[in-house]
Design a protein around this motif. Sequence first.
Motif, mmCIF file in Angstrom:
data_model
loop_
_atom_site.group_PDB
_atom_site.id
_atom_site.type_symbol
_atom_site.label_atom_id
_atom_site.label_comp_id
_atom_site.label_asym_id
_atom_site.label_seq_id
_atom_site.Cartn_x
_atom_site.Cartn_y
_atom_site.Cartn_z
ATOM 1 N N GLY A 1 0.893 -1.316 0.051
ATOM 2 C CA GLY A 1 -0.269 -0.442 -0.045
ATOM 3 C C GLY A 1 0.778 1.530 -0.161
ATOM 4 N N LEU A 2 2.618 1.108 -0.266
ATOM 5 C CA LEU A 2 2.664 2.393 0.295
ATOM 6 C C LEU A 2 4.017 2.276 -1.132
ATOM 7 C CD1 LEU A 2 4.059 2.662 3.805
ATOM 8 C CD2 LEU A 2 2.293 3.245 2.816
ATOM 9 N N LEU A 3 4.279 3.540 -1.217
ATOM 10 C CA LEU A 3 4.847 3.927 -3.018
ATOM 11 C C LEU A 3 6.407 5.171 -2.619
ATOM 12 C CD1 LEU A 3 6.564 3.158 -5.510
ATOM 13 C CD2 LEU A 3 4.797 4.649 -6.100
ATOM 14 N N ASN A 4 7.385 4.675 -2.023
ATOM 15 C CA ASN A 4 8.828 5.741 -1.223
ATOM 16 C C ASN A 4 9.336 6.071 -3.258
ATOM 17 O OD1 ASN A 4 10.419 6.950 -0.920
ATOM 18 N ND2 ASN A 4 11.600 5.336 0.333
ATOM 19 N N VAL A 5 8.868 7.598 -2.398
ATOM 20 C CA VAL A 5 9.113 7.807 -4.411
ATOM 21 C C VAL A 5 10.633 8.938 -4.592
ATOM 22 C CG1 VAL A 5 6.622 7.717 -5.414
ATOM 23 C CG2 VAL A 5 7.355 10.030 -3.937
ATOM 24 N N SER A 6 10.559 9.041 -2.481
ATOM 25 C CA SER A 6 12.070 9.680 -2.356
ATOM 26 C C SER A 6 13.152 10.137 -3.940
ATOM 27 C CB SER A 6 13.125 9.387 -1.336
ATOM 28 O OG SER A 6 12.867 7.922 -1.186
ATOM 29 N N VAL A 7 13.713 8.797 -4.239
ATOM 30 C CA VAL A 7 14.322 8.527 -5.160
ATOM 31 C C VAL A 7 13.799 10.173 -6.582
ATOM 32 C CG1 VAL A 7 15.659 6.448 -5.638
ATOM 33 C CG2 VAL A 7 12.946 7.051 -6.290
ATOM 34 N N CYS A 8 12.767 9.922 -6.388
ATOM 35 C CA CYS A 8 12.203 11.178 -7.528
ATOM 36 C C CYS A 8 11.590 12.243 -7.221
ATOM 37 C CB CYS A 8 11.416 10.728 -8.746
ATOM 38 S SG CYS A 8 10.078 10.364 -7.538
ATOM 39 N N LYS A 9 11.883 12.519 -5.647
ATOM 40 C CA LYS A 9 11.237 14.188 -5.432
ATOM 41 C C LYS A 9 13.250 14.636 -4.478
ATOM 42 C CE LYS A 9 6.995 13.144 -6.391
ATOM 43 N NZ LYS A 9 7.274 14.025 -7.394
ATOM 44 N N LYS A 10 13.915 14.687 -4.918
ATOM 45 C CA LYS A 10 15.256 14.864 -4.725
ATOM 46 C C LYS A 10 15.283 14.952 -3.086
ATOM 47 C CE LYS A 10 14.341 19.344 -7.282
ATOM 48 N NZ LYS A 10 14.655 20.899 -7.704
ATOM 49 N N GLY A 11 15.049 13.265 -3.027
ATOM 50 C CA GLY A 11 15.752 12.884 -1.061
ATOM 51 C C GLY A 11 14.334 13.673 -0.481
ATOM 52 N N ALA A 12 13.311 13.831 -0.812
ATOM 53 C CA ALA A 12 12.653 14.184 0.672
ATOM 54 C C ALA A 12 11.955 12.532 0.957
ATOM 55 C CB ALA A 12 11.920 15.243 -0.623
ATOM 56 N N PRO A 13 11.336 12.718 1.696
ATOM 57 C CA PRO A 13 11.364 11.275 2.454
ATOM 58 C C PRO A 13 9.409 11.107 2.199
ATOM 59 C CG PRO A 13 11.409 12.598 4.383
ATOM 60 C CD PRO A 13 11.933 13.768 3.027
ATOM 61 N N ILE A 14 9.396 11.030 1.151
ATOM 62 C CA ILE A 14 7.710 11.191 1.035
ATOM 63 C C ILE A 14 7.575 9.931 0.356
ATOM 64 C CG2 ILE A 14 6.472 12.080 -0.821
ATOM 65 C CD1 ILE A 14 7.844 14.534 0.708
ATOM 66 N N ILE A 15 6.394 9.590 1.172
ATOM 67 C CA ILE A 15 5.863 8.157 0.862
ATOM 68 C C ILE A 15 4.658 8.276 -0.031
ATOM 69 C CG2 ILE A 15 5.227 6.081 1.708
ATOM 70 C CD1 ILE A 15 8.447 6.671 2.044
ATOM 71 N N MET A 16 3.621 7.787 -0.599
ATOM 72 C CA MET A 16 3.050 7.836 -1.240
ATOM 73 C C MET A 16 2.126 6.790 -1.054
ATOM 74 S SD MET A 16 2.924 10.785 -2.346
ATOM 75 C CE MET A 16 1.712 11.369 -4.206
ATOM 76 N N SER A 17 0.571 7.453 -0.999
ATOM 77 C CA SER A 17 -0.786 5.667 -0.572
ATOM 78 C C SER A 17 -1.572 6.255 -1.088
ATOM 79 C CB SER A 17 -0.341 5.782 0.659
ATOM 80 O OG SER A 17 -1.196 6.774 1.256
ATOM 81 N N SER A 18 -2.973 5.290 -1.355
ATOM 82 C CA SER A 18 -4.516 5.497 -0.864
ATOM 83 C C SER A 18 -4.745 6.438 -0.191
ATOM 84 C CB SER A 18 -5.484 4.642 -1.670
ATOM 85 O OG SER A 18 -4.499 4.032 -2.637
ATOM 86 N N PRO A 19 -5.582 7.470 -0.254
ATOM 87 C CA PRO A 19 -6.568 8.058 1.770
ATOM 88 C C PRO A 19 -6.653 7.135 2.774
ATOM 89 C CG PRO A 19 -7.252 9.292 -0.722
ATOM 90 C CD PRO A 19 -6.664 8.034 -0.792
ATOM 91 N N HIS A 20 -5.935 7.651 3.391
ATOM 92 C CA HIS A 20 -6.298 7.100 5.025
ATOM 93 C C HIS A 20 -5.672 5.512 5.199
ATOM 94 C CE1 HIS A 20 -8.902 9.855 7.116
ATOM 95 N NE2 HIS A 20 -8.663 10.566 5.800
#
Length: 481
Positions: free
Chosen positions: A327-346
């Motif tokens: 349910g999670l996707l670590n997109v830090s590699v394409c967000k300049k290293g920011a520890p951003i994790i994408m998911s569905s709402p809630h």
Amino acid sequence: MVLKSCCVYSVGVVSVLMLILGISLVLTSVFPHLVQSMVKKQVILKNDTDAFEAWKDPPAHIYMQFYFFNLTNPQEVLDGERPAVVEIGPYTYREYRPMEQIDFQDNGTKVTAVNTKTYIFQRNMSRGPESDLIRTVNIPAMTVMERLKDKFIEANLISAYMKGTGQGLFTTRSVGELLWGYEDGLLKALKTITHDLDDVFGLFYKNNASNDGEYVFFTGQQNYRDFSRVDTWKGESSLNWWTSDECNMINGTIGTGFHPVITKNDMLYIFSSDLCRSLYTVYEEDVTVKGITGYRFVPPSSVFANLTVNPDNAGFCVPAGNCLGSGLLNVSVCKKGAPIIMSSPHFYQADEKFAQDVFGMTPNKEEHQTAIDINPLTGVVLQTAKRLQINVYVEQIPTFSQTGNVRTVVFPVAYLNESATIDDTAAKKLKAIGVQQNVVENIPFMLIGLAIIVGGIFMFLVCQQKVPESTAAERQPLLSS
């Protein structure tokens, strides 16, 4: 009399032939294939076609809604307790996304364009003004701390600077600042040392009145299934962020339209630059939008499943082998290293632990599922709801006292709902196409019905035929008394 009988039986023969022809046409699906063949030739990215005009400047009203998670217990979180958040929203923007810099190539088989998006705030459709304040995780600070956590000297210097300027793990900013950007003191100080950093941060900074790069699309001229499919993005036919060739593939359209003649067994691919990857959707159910029949396609749970559930997703674990869970996707590699994790709402369709780690998460299908309703004949999108949540990976970092005793958690910041419904004018055109389709496809059944009527007439005529009256001589008795 003989001529009359011939005419009657000719009616019967015609009835049988019409019945055989009608049944043959039904079994061979000649007319449905004829309709599909016509649509395949018409749905193409070419000047002066309805498909091109709708692709160039979508007539549907598109809205982007943002919902933020306001943190209510910041000190308790620093002490190691579970975060408690309250959802605040929506903050609604009208989205305009015309295709620009359009240029046809390769004899009309491909077309280049940029998809410029502009967002206009809709106060009457929003919970409050853009000046509403939200307390959330300090993403610039968390990004810097993650970058420097293994560099002792630099980490101590930055930690001292943060103490001196009063910056901590959490911050309070307006909706407008969080979305479109604000100047951050820490980033500004670091920019003099690390030149790849921008001193302005916003979740959608530089995304308003801008585009995400040049696309090359197939027009569908050579193969109807290639209609509006992405060939290259930013001059590349694949991505380079992930650790497998399969995960780096650019597949499908950008989600604004699909090829015609869609079946329930089709798997429809979408490339999303927001997610830095391609994903696929599958048929879920039949729907009706403004009186038009459609198929609902949704991303199955396997799209974001852990590699233990879906081994094909191993390439999305970055660094290699570092998987967060389903349910999670670590997109830090394409967000300049920011520890951003994408998911569905809630954290809908994610491992239960992620929703349980944050008080205030209530995942449900109706509100948090991404869904696309498509007219199967034309591939036109009838209704869509793209729902994504932006999270930040938060953990205790010993070299930064600002993290206190915080527990490791995927912290929800905000989620978006990008939605659109077909406008009345386009719906009227689609309805007319649907009527024409029904008429053409029902010709064999009309023929069968007509054959039955003619057959009835034949039976009636046969029954009405009378035996000729006998002559006077024939009526005389054979023996006289």
